[in-house]
Design a protein around this motif. Structure first.
Motif: not given
Length: 359
Positions: A165-176
């Motif tokens: 996710y690189g700099e897109f830290c908030s994306l990880r939890e949502v995608v999971q």
């Protein structure tokens, strides 16, 4: 004095689709490139929008999945029958009360927009999403093979990896959370469809493997070139089934009764379509229908697709006799598709695996 607006422009985030499309149009035998001169002009965009709107939109069969949870056996049977009937007659249907939180869908869309608003240079070079960024169509040899879109392909095996996710830290939890919810829904529907053919709900669950399932995050930039430009070229899906979360812009079309029809967006529903593997497994009871996305002249379009796939070594055989298709593995099917695209420019798909009938 007002502070300057700090926001990435769509110009900087867009991939060089126009340049590549123009090159393809200049190939011998292609349409005149004079239409490129209208790109960016209001008149060209208006003409494209008018032409695109000329096709009447249809409503896909709408199924309320609350029926699957009903205490009434009659209501449960009615719901499962509607799913099977739509899969047979349309190959497409839409579902409401599907169990995925509206807040999660909204969060996923917000994160998706932020991701695609990143400059093209960063998307193409910074190893985001398992280095899965793609745009246009690198194998296209003519304009009709070109897709006016960009996408990230995320294998389910990678959704939990921070490095993805690189700099897109908030994306990880949502995608999971989103991937898990879509996976559960896909397996639920696959079980219903298997049961409708007299098989156990878990038959397909046993061969479907998260190592091959994936999410595809799509963005279709505005395309004021021509109303005939594909956002995504006509194709069928090489999986068991696909679940699509799309916005309200529209552009999805499918083949029904030998003609293209436009799908009317429904903000409250998810779209489900049957893939090639389910058509083969069901012995043509369920239909994998050709579909495409047409680019929009004025508005960008976002969608996210979840693809339910088996393991590469899983055998796909018809669930009834006489079989229409020979047995094959998912890996073999994928390899054949890739070879056809490389050699002839497009996918052939299931016809390659038909059993030869004797006179």
């Amino acid at each position: 004095m007002e502070a300057p607006l700090v926001r990435r422009t769509m110009t900087n985030s867009n991939p060089p689709l126009l340049q590549n499309y123009g090159v393809l149009l200049r190939q011998p035998g292609e349409t005149s490139v004079s239409q490129l001169g209208d790109c960016g002009n209001d008149s060209g965009a208006a003409a494209a929008a008018t032409a695109a709107a000329a096709m009447e939109e249809c409503q896909l069969p709408l199924i309320d999945l609350e029926g699957l949870r009903s205490e009434s056996e009659e209501e449960r049977l009615a719901c499962t029958s509607a799913i099977a009937r739509s899969s047979s007659e349309w190959g497409f249907f839409q579902v409401v009360n599907h169990g995925i939180r509206p807040e999660l869908l909204s969060e996923m869309r917000s994160e998706q927009v932020k991701l695609f608003e990143t400059s093209f240079e960063r998307k193409a070079a910074c190893q985001l999403m398992n280095n899965s960024y793609r745009w246009g169509n690198p194998t296209a040899t003519c304009a009709k093979e070109f897709s006016w879109s960009e996408a990230f392909h995320i294998p389910l095996t990678k959704v939990s990896e921070e490095a993805c996710y690189g700099e897109f830290c908030s994306l990880r939890e949502v995608v999971q959370e989103f991937a898990k919810a879509m996976s559960n829904l896909a397996r639920l529907l696959a079980g219903v469809l298997a049961e409708c053919l007299g098989h156990h709900k878990g038959d397909l669950d046993e061969i479907c493997d998260e190592s091959t399932c994936f999410l595809r995050l799509n963005r279709y930039p505005p395309c004021p070139v021509s109303p005939e430009v594909f956002g995504l070229v006509p194709h069928t899906d090489s999986d068991f089934l696909t679940i699509l979360y799309q916005d309200e812009v529209g552009g999805l079309q499918l083949m029904k009764d030998s003609k293209w029809i436009a799908v009317k967006p429904n903000k409250d529903a998810l779209i489900v379509n049957i893939g090639d593997l389910f058509q083969a497994w069901s012995n043509n009871e369920y239909k994998s229908v050709e579909h495409k996305v047409m680019a929009n002249a004025i508005k960008e379009r976002y969608s996210i697709a979840y693809f339910l796939c088996p393991s590469y070594d899983a055998f796909i055989g018809s669930c009834s006799e006489p079989a229409i298709y020979r047995k094959f593995t998912f890996g073999e099917y994928r390899q054949q598709v890739q070879e056809d695209v490389k050699k002839i420019g497009h996918k052939v798909g299931l016809p390659r695996f038909l059993l030869q009938t004797t006179p």
